[in-house]
Design an enzyme around this catalytic site. Structure first.
Site, PDB file in Angstrom:
ATOM      1  N   SER B 154       0.837  -1.202   0.000  1.00 30.35           N
ATOM      2  CA  SER B 154       0.000   0.000   0.000  1.00 30.35           C
ATOM      3  C   SER B 154       0.877   1.259   0.000  1.00 30.35           C
ATOM      4  CB  SER B 154      -0.966  -0.058   1.187  1.00 30.35           C
ATOM      5  OG  SER B 154      -1.985   0.896   1.026  1.00 30.35           O
ATOM      6  N   ASP B 237      -9.916  -5.325  -3.903  1.00 30.28           N
ATOM      7  CA  ASP B 237      -9.367  -4.345  -2.958  1.00 30.28           C
ATOM      8  C   ASP B 237     -10.288  -3.121  -2.946  1.00 30.28           C
ATOM      9  OD1 ASP B 237      -7.794  -2.182  -1.868  1.00 30.28           O
ATOM     10  OD2 ASP B 237      -5.997  -3.393  -2.241  1.00 30.28           O
ATOM     11  N   HIS B 271      -7.353  -5.934   0.461  1.00 26.10           N
ATOM     12  CA  HIS B 271      -6.181  -5.113   0.799  1.00 26.10           C
ATOM     13  C   HIS B 271      -5.481  -5.629   2.071  1.00 26.10           C
ATOM     14  CE1 HIS B 271      -4.092  -1.327  -0.113  1.00 26.10           C
ATOM     15  NE2 HIS B 271      -4.033  -1.052   1.173  1.00 26.10           N
TER      16      HIS B 271
END
Lengths: 294, 294
Positions: B154, B237, B271
């Site tokens: 991320s 995600d 995620h």
């Protein structure tokens, strides 16, 4: 008997389901996680029940135990139940110290309390949960009741050993094999167990004897038996001497001439999920062999 | 330059060290984790730096990423730095919303702020940390500065890509290879990045351009280059469309005729660390190959 799917998560090659359902045994809503591997096996997929330790929810081992990779590799489902009922309304006289993490919520000790009506985790894990899962949609492809093994950590290691042994004597539906990480092996002779039994049972520790793996395995019913048990405990576990009583379990196994029980004391390991996850591949291979998957 | 060993934990076949040290770059105490595999390799053990995402400490990936097994398998060390300075005293005029988890502590964005003196995570990760580790006892057996790769998730995927690309153009000490899980690939064109650059830089988003992997890789300096990058992003995600901008990164790579960049969009993954841990073996094998370990 139906389950609500709170979340479906892609993990490894399979799916992780975060579930809730209404439990009759504990008179409330229970959470659990279920991992379904991608395996296209002949017949139904067998199940490993993972019983967690003090303070844990279904998420601790799901996130930190890394059983999912092994479940894919060998082709078994994993059920991660909660460790107690939640949002319990305590009787006024109970005087429960809700700051004590070793009693009450998160600390159900896998027993049927005769003092607190919600704390029937024995019935919940051994009977209601497998039967409910079996009747659900998941039961169409997964065998939750027959081809099943049990694995646990700490308090859950105690539960896993006690349940497996009670299955051998047909007190409950039997498990194929049992493994435990740092189990509380002789709970009638350690502070966690003594406190819990005094808290949950009218007759205190005496009533806890029937759940004590060391006491059960040294009984005449097990003399010379061939069992399928794997235990791993780290010798740097801060609870090794004070709570786990591994040595008393080993002696009981030896004294009763029991075969098929491996107890490995691993050098330098502690009580955490770093320890558990390190030995998860070994424990899963053991169960996979006993379940006929390899 | 010295490190305090807060805890030494047995994991897999190696040792996990929880460390703190005094950082000159961020003017404060920084925490990190270091995994040292059991490998008895010829020469020094290479290092993978794992850069975490928003809100994370060094512990999230250490506990949930499951890189340690791969580190043992291939023989590399893993450094898990923190994502920002901690216990920051903000200037009175800063008006920092400490409830916003995407700015401030846990959200250092791997940049050198020209507004807040503690937020020099670029210098910390690329220069001070490797050099300090290299000078420590750990530097005797581990190569923290030369034979090193970078991996991130991320916000940390953004950092990993930006650092690797800046290494290629010799702005900083180069990394052998780079991989990213769900990276914020084009931060000047997404809310997290725009908010962060406006918060940390006097010139706002304009100043953030030099850290934007998509903008860097589409520059003339990279035309026709052969790189070693692996990116994996899940198409379930929740930040896929709003924040990650994977498609813009892919187009920049294609438009600039760059080779050696694999971007895999994986069906159904989110995620979380369930996603990260699923693809950790693949990413580690990629790095191991580039580091000459297989």
């Amino acid at each position: 008997m139906s389950f609500n799917i709170i979340k479906e998560i892609s993990v490894c090659k399979g799916k992780l389901y975060k579930l809730t359902h209404e439990s009759t045994a504990v008179k409330g809503t229970m959470s659990l996680n279920l991992y379904v591997p991608s395996t296209a096996s002949k017949g139904k997929i067998p199940t490993i029940y993972y019983l967690s330790g003090l303070t844990c929810t279904p998420d601790n081992c799901t996130e930190k135990g890394f059983i999912q990779f092994q479940a894919d590799k060998f082709g078994f489902a994993v059920v991660y139940p909660d460790t107690s009922p939640r949002n319990v309304t305590w009787p006024e006289k109970a005087n429960v110290d809700t700051n004590n993490w070793a009693l009450g919520e998160g600390a159900g000790f896998y027993l049927n309390s005769d003092k607190f009506e919600n704390f029937k985790m024995f019935d919940y894990i051994c009977k209601e949960l497998p039967e409910s899962l079996s009747e659900s949609e998941f039961g169409k492809t997964i065998d939750f009741t027959e081809r099943k093994s049990v694995m646990g950590h700490s308090m859950g290691g105690m539960g896993a050993l006690a349940f497996y042994l009670k299955g051998i004597t047909n007190e409950i539906s039997p498990y194929v094999s049992c493994s435990a990480f740092a189990p509380v092996a002789n709970p009638t002779d350690c502070p966690w167990g003594v406190d819990a039994f005094n808290f949950y049972f009218k007759d205190g520790v005496k009533a806890g004897e029937s759940l004590d793996p060391t006491l059960i395995i040294k009984s005449d019913a097990f003399k010379g038996k061939k069992l399928d048990i794997l235990v791993t405990t780290g010798n740097s576990d801060p609870f090794f001497k004070s709570q786990l009583r591994t040595e008393k379990f080993i002696r009981a196994v030896e004294d009763n001439n029991i075969e098929g029980v491996s107890v490995n004391i691993e050098d330098g390991f502690d009580h955490s999920y770093f320890f558990v996850s390190t030995f998860v591949p070994q424990h899963c291979a053991f169960h996979a062999q006993k379940l006929g998957l390899i």
